[in-house]
Write an enzyme that holds these catalytic residues in place. Sequence first.
Site, PDB file in Angstrom:
ATOM      1  N   ARG A  19       0.845  -1.206   0.000  1.00 21.35           N
ATOM      2  CA  ARG A  19       0.000   0.000   0.000  1.00 21.35           C
ATOM      3  C   ARG A  19       0.876   1.251   0.000  1.00 21.35           C
ATOM      4  O   ARG A  19       2.083   1.189   0.229  1.00 21.35           O
ATOM      5  CB  ARG A  19      -0.849   0.054   1.285  1.00 21.35           C
ATOM      6  CG  ARG A  19      -1.826  -1.062   1.417  1.00 21.35           C
ATOM      7  CD  ARG A  19      -2.739  -0.870   2.617  1.00 21.35           C
ATOM      8  NE  ARG A  19      -2.164  -1.355   3.856  1.00 21.35           N
ATOM      9  CZ  ARG A  19      -2.034  -0.648   4.970  1.00 21.35           C
ATOM     10  NH1 ARG A  19      -2.435   0.620   5.004  1.00 21.35           N
ATOM     11  NH2 ARG A  19      -1.514  -1.165   6.058  1.00 21.35           N
ATOM     12  N   ILE A  60       3.136   4.433   0.036  1.00 25.48           N
ATOM     13  CA  ILE A  60       4.433   4.780  -0.557  1.00 25.48           C
ATOM     14  C   ILE A  60       5.109   3.521  -1.123  1.00 25.48           C
ATOM     15  O   ILE A  60       5.639   3.538  -2.240  1.00 25.48           O
ATOM     16  CB  ILE A  60       5.328   5.451   0.508  1.00 25.48           C
ATOM     17  CG1 ILE A  60       4.757   6.839   0.881  1.00 25.48           C
ATOM     18  CG2 ILE A  60       6.772   5.573   0.016  1.00 25.48           C
ATOM     19  CD1 ILE A  60       5.426   7.507   2.061  1.00 25.48           C
ATOM     20  N   ASP A  73       5.733 -10.750   8.587  1.00 26.89           N
ATOM     21  CA  ASP A  73       5.523  -9.765   9.658  1.00 26.89           C
ATOM     22  C   ASP A  73       6.898  -9.336  10.141  1.00 26.89           C
ATOM     23  O   ASP A  73       7.574 -10.083  10.857  1.00 26.89           O
ATOM     24  CB  ASP A  73       4.708 -10.410  10.785  1.00 26.89           C
ATOM     25  CG  ASP A  73       4.499  -9.450  11.954  1.00 26.89           C
ATOM     26  OD1 ASP A  73       5.081  -8.347  11.943  1.00 26.89           O
ATOM     27  OD2 ASP A  73       3.743  -9.822  12.871  1.00 26.89           O
ATOM     28  N   ALA A 112       9.946   0.087   3.534  1.00 30.56           N
ATOM     29  CA  ALA A 112       8.894   1.107   3.655  1.00 30.56           C
ATOM     30  C   ALA A 112       7.800   0.707   4.642  1.00 30.56           C
ATOM     31  O   ALA A 112       6.837   1.443   4.805  1.00 30.56           O
ATOM     32  CB  ALA A 112       8.264   1.368   2.281  1.00 30.56           C
ATOM     33  N   ALA A 113       7.950  -0.449   5.304  1.00 29.60           N
ATOM     34  CA  ALA A 113       6.880  -0.883   6.223  1.00 29.60           C
ATOM     35  C   ALA A 113       7.024  -0.178   7.565  1.00 29.60           C
ATOM     36  O   ALA A 113       8.126  -0.068   8.098  1.00 29.60           O
ATOM     37  CB  ALA A 113       6.953  -2.393   6.423  1.00 29.60           C
ATOM     38  N   TYR A 156       7.196   7.041  17.618  1.00 37.86           N
ATOM     39  CA  TYR A 156       7.370   6.968  16.159  1.00 37.86           C
ATOM     40  C   TYR A 156       8.629   7.756  15.761  1.00 37.86           C
ATOM     41  O   TYR A 156       9.460   7.273  14.982  1.00 37.86           O
ATOM     42  CB  TYR A 156       6.123   7.539  15.482  1.00 37.86           C
ATOM     43  CG  TYR A 156       6.152   7.563  13.978  1.00 37.86           C
ATOM     44  CD1 TYR A 156       5.935   6.407  13.236  1.00 37.86           C
ATOM     45  CD2 TYR A 156       6.398   8.756  13.290  1.00 37.86           C
ATOM     46  CE1 TYR A 156       5.950   6.432  11.848  1.00 37.86           C
ATOM     47  CE2 TYR A 156       6.409   8.795  11.904  1.00 37.86           C
ATOM     48  CZ  TYR A 156       6.194   7.638  11.185  1.00 37.86           C
ATOM     49  OH  TYR A 156       6.209   7.671   9.808  1.00 37.86           O
ATOM     50  N   LYS A 179      12.167   6.447  14.003  1.00 35.51           N
ATOM     51  CA  LYS A 179      12.686   6.986  12.738  1.00 35.51           C
ATOM     52  C   LYS A 179      14.055   7.644  12.931  1.00 35.51           C
ATOM     53  O   LYS A 179      14.908   7.586  12.048  1.00 35.51           O
ATOM     54  CB  LYS A 179      11.679   7.990  12.154  1.00 35.51           C
ATOM     55  CG  LYS A 179      10.336   7.356  11.774  1.00 35.51           C
ATOM     56  CD  LYS A 179      10.510   6.265  10.729  1.00 35.51           C
ATOM     57  CE  LYS A 179       9.190   5.778  10.182  1.00 35.51           C
ATOM     58  NZ  LYS A 179       9.350   4.797   9.103  1.00 35.51           N
ATOM     59  N   VAL A 207       2.458  12.730   3.511  1.00 34.43           N
ATOM     60  CA  VAL A 207       2.193  12.106   2.213  1.00 34.43           C
ATOM     61  C   VAL A 207       0.790  11.502   2.265  1.00 34.43           C
ATOM     62  O   VAL A 207       0.397  10.918   3.291  1.00 34.43           O
ATOM     63  CB  VAL A 207       3.228  11.000   1.918  1.00 34.43           C
ATOM     64  CG1 VAL A 207       3.019  10.416   0.523  1.00 34.43           C
ATOM     65  CG2 VAL A 207       4.649  11.543   2.056  1.00 34.43           C
ATOM     66  N   THR A 215      -1.557   8.930   2.166  1.00 37.16           N
ATOM     67  CA  THR A 215      -1.675   7.462   2.197  1.00 37.16           C
ATOM     68  C   THR A 215      -2.645   7.101   3.317  1.00 37.16           C
ATOM     69  O   THR A 215      -3.124   7.977   4.033  1.00 37.16           O
ATOM     70  CB  THR A 215      -0.315   6.791   2.517  1.00 37.16           C
ATOM     71  OG1 THR A 215       0.033   7.128   3.866  1.00 37.16           O
ATOM     72  CG2 THR A 215       0.790   7.192   1.576  1.00 37.16           C
TER      73      THR A 215
HETATM   74  P1  NAP Z   1       0.753   2.846   4.942  1.00 33.87           P
HETATM   75  O1  NAP Z   1      -0.040   3.287   3.775  1.00 33.87           O
HETATM   76  O2  NAP Z   1       0.121   2.777   6.288  1.00 33.87           O
HETATM   77  O3  NAP Z   1       1.392   1.407   4.578  1.00 33.87           O
HETATM   78  C1  NAP Z   1       2.163   0.759   5.557  1.00 33.87           C
HETATM   79  C2  NAP Z   1       2.816  -0.462   4.939  1.00 33.87           C
HETATM   80  O4  NAP Z   1       3.583  -1.114   5.951  1.00 33.87           O
HETATM   81  C3  NAP Z   1       1.800  -1.480   4.434  1.00 33.87           C
HETATM   82  O5  NAP Z   1       2.329  -2.090   3.276  1.00 33.87           O
HETATM   83  C4  NAP Z   1       1.747  -2.476   5.589  1.00 33.87           C
HETATM   84  O6  NAP Z   1       1.399  -3.780   5.192  1.00 33.87           O
HETATM   85  C5  NAP Z   1       3.208  -2.485   5.998  1.00 33.87           C
HETATM   86  N1  NAP Z   1       3.394  -3.007   7.348  1.00 33.87           N
HETATM   87  C6  NAP Z   1       2.994  -2.464   8.533  1.00 33.87           C
HETATM   88  N2  NAP Z   1       3.358  -3.262   9.551  1.00 33.87           N
HETATM   89  C7  NAP Z   1       4.014  -4.313   9.003  1.00 33.87           C
HETATM   90  C8  NAP Z   1       4.646  -5.479   9.546  1.00 33.87           C
HETATM   91  N3  NAP Z   1       4.662  -5.732  10.872  1.00 33.87           N
HETATM   92  N4  NAP Z   1       5.226  -6.350   8.692  1.00 33.87           N
HETATM   93  C9  NAP Z   1       5.200  -6.125   7.349  1.00 33.87           C
HETATM   94  N5  NAP Z   1       4.624  -5.053   6.780  1.00 33.87           N
HETATM   95  C10 NAP Z   1       4.038  -4.164   7.608  1.00 33.87           C
HETATM   96  O7  NAP Z   1       2.050   3.747   5.149  1.00 33.87           O
HETATM   97  P2  NAP Z   1       2.777   4.793   4.177  1.00 33.87           P
HETATM   98  O8  NAP Z   1       2.223   6.130   4.464  1.00 33.87           O
HETATM   99  O9  NAP Z   1       2.820   4.279   2.805  1.00 33.87           O
HETATM  100  O10 NAP Z   1       4.240   4.769   4.824  1.00 33.87           O
HETATM  101  C11 NAP Z   1       5.341   4.147   4.180  1.00 33.87           C
HETATM  102  C12 NAP Z   1       6.606   4.553   4.919  1.00 33.87           C
HETATM  103  O11 NAP Z   1       6.750   5.980   4.852  1.00 33.87           O
HETATM  104  C13 NAP Z   1       6.589   4.218   6.409  1.00 33.87           C
HETATM  105  O12 NAP Z   1       7.905   3.901   6.813  1.00 33.87           O
HETATM  106  C14 NAP Z   1       6.172   5.518   7.059  1.00 33.87           C
HETATM  107  O13 NAP Z   1       6.615   5.610   8.395  1.00 33.87           O
HETATM  108  C15 NAP Z   1       6.886   6.506   6.164  1.00 33.87           C
HETATM  109  N6  NAP Z   1       6.328   7.859   6.198  1.00 33.87           N
HETATM  110  C16 NAP Z   1       5.057   8.089   5.798  1.00 33.87           C
HETATM  111  C17 NAP Z   1       4.578   9.405   5.852  1.00 33.87           C
HETATM  112  C18 NAP Z   1       3.185   9.765   5.403  1.00 33.87           C
HETATM  113  O14 NAP Z   1       2.810  10.940   5.549  1.00 33.87           O
HETATM  114  N7  NAP Z   1       2.405   8.855   4.859  1.00 33.87           N
HETATM  115  C19 NAP Z   1       5.405  10.428   6.307  1.00 33.87           C
HETATM  116  C20 NAP Z   1       6.696  10.133   6.707  1.00 33.87           C
HETATM  117  C21 NAP Z   1       7.159   8.840   6.641  1.00 33.87           C
HETATM  118  P3  NAP Z   1      -0.106  -4.370   5.220  1.00 33.87           P
HETATM  119  O15 NAP Z   1      -0.813  -3.843   4.002  1.00 33.87           O
HETATM  120  O16 NAP Z   1       0.135  -5.836   5.145  1.00 33.87           O
HETATM  121  O17 NAP Z   1      -0.731  -3.908   6.485  1.00 33.87           O
END
Ligand code: NAP
Length: 249
Positions: free
Chosen positions: A14, A16, A67, A94-95, A159, A163, A192, A194
């Site tokens: 999902r 990013i 996991d 990215a998880a 969090y 990071k 971002v 998401t």
């Molecule tokens: P997201 O849409 O919530 O997606 C999270 C992803 O992580 C999903 O693919 C989820 O898999 C996977 N995941 C979570 N726990 C897991 C585990 N225990 N084992 C394996 N996979 C796991 O998040 P996102 O916004 O795309 O974020 C991607 C990265 O960018 C993360 O590192 C986040 O901290 C970072 N980030 C995001 C933002 C933002 O604004 N969105 C800002 C700064 C940094 P499932 O589908 O299987 O649950």
Amino acid sequence: MSALRQALIIGGSRGIGYSVAQRFAKSGYNITIVSKNEDNVNKSVNQLRQWSEQNNNSVVVSGQVCDISRPESIDNFVKSLDQSLGAVEVLVNAAAVNRDKLLMSTTEDVVDDIIETNLKGTIFMCKSVLRRMVRHKKGSIVNIGSVVGLTGNRGQTIYSASKAGLVGFTKSLAKEVAPIGVTVNLIAPGFVKTDMTSNIIINPKPEDLIPMRRMGSPQEIAEAVYFLANASYITGEVLICDGGLHLVL
Ligand code: NAP
């Protein structure tokens, strides 16, 4: 097996991570999408295969459930790779999970969940996949951090700590593996669009806070990841990708 380059996208189901998988597929990498939830993995693999067919690129897309908060799950995943894949050129971590709370109301299980997924999960994934990169004397790792790992943020102590930990980890690992031709870098996104940010309520709104007056798209972060993964003379770098947010935090 195809001789194309191979990228492992952890958290590729999902947000990013999915856009990162799509970006690498666009440039001809075979992709393995890895995440925790089987339905999400299958859905994203099918979606990416369809996209690949429609765009006439013959990359191989596969999916694996893992996991990352459980080291034994990472071990099993990497063992299963040994049978099915050749060299892994790119690993993108990215998880992550995000459970915003003030520290005073943060319980131990929340701390464990965030640290075990975001920090330890990335550490153990790097450790396991590195063995293959070392064997082939080639590879690049891009970890996804966050701008709050650099600036801190109210309600995100754990969090942010996870990071910030990734920043030190990325730089240290970069020093360890540079002599053998492996680069390790980190992208620090801001807000971002998401699932992770779909329910945030903050005042002022992100759009009013961010100098560029908009949230980023997953595709914009994916471009930065792709750049770093292919930058052969950059390692130990933290690339902030946040529309200028860090300038005002
Ligand atoms: P997201 O849409 O919530 O997606 C999270 C992803 O992580 C999903 O693919 C989820 O898999 C996977 N995941 C979570 N726990 C897991 C585990 N225990 N084992 C394996 N996979 C796991 O998040 P996102 O916004 O795309 O974020 C991607 C990265 O960018 C993360 O590192 C986040 O901290 C970072 N980030 C995001 C933002 C933002 O604004 N969105 C800002 C700064 C940094 P499932 O589908 O299987 O649950």
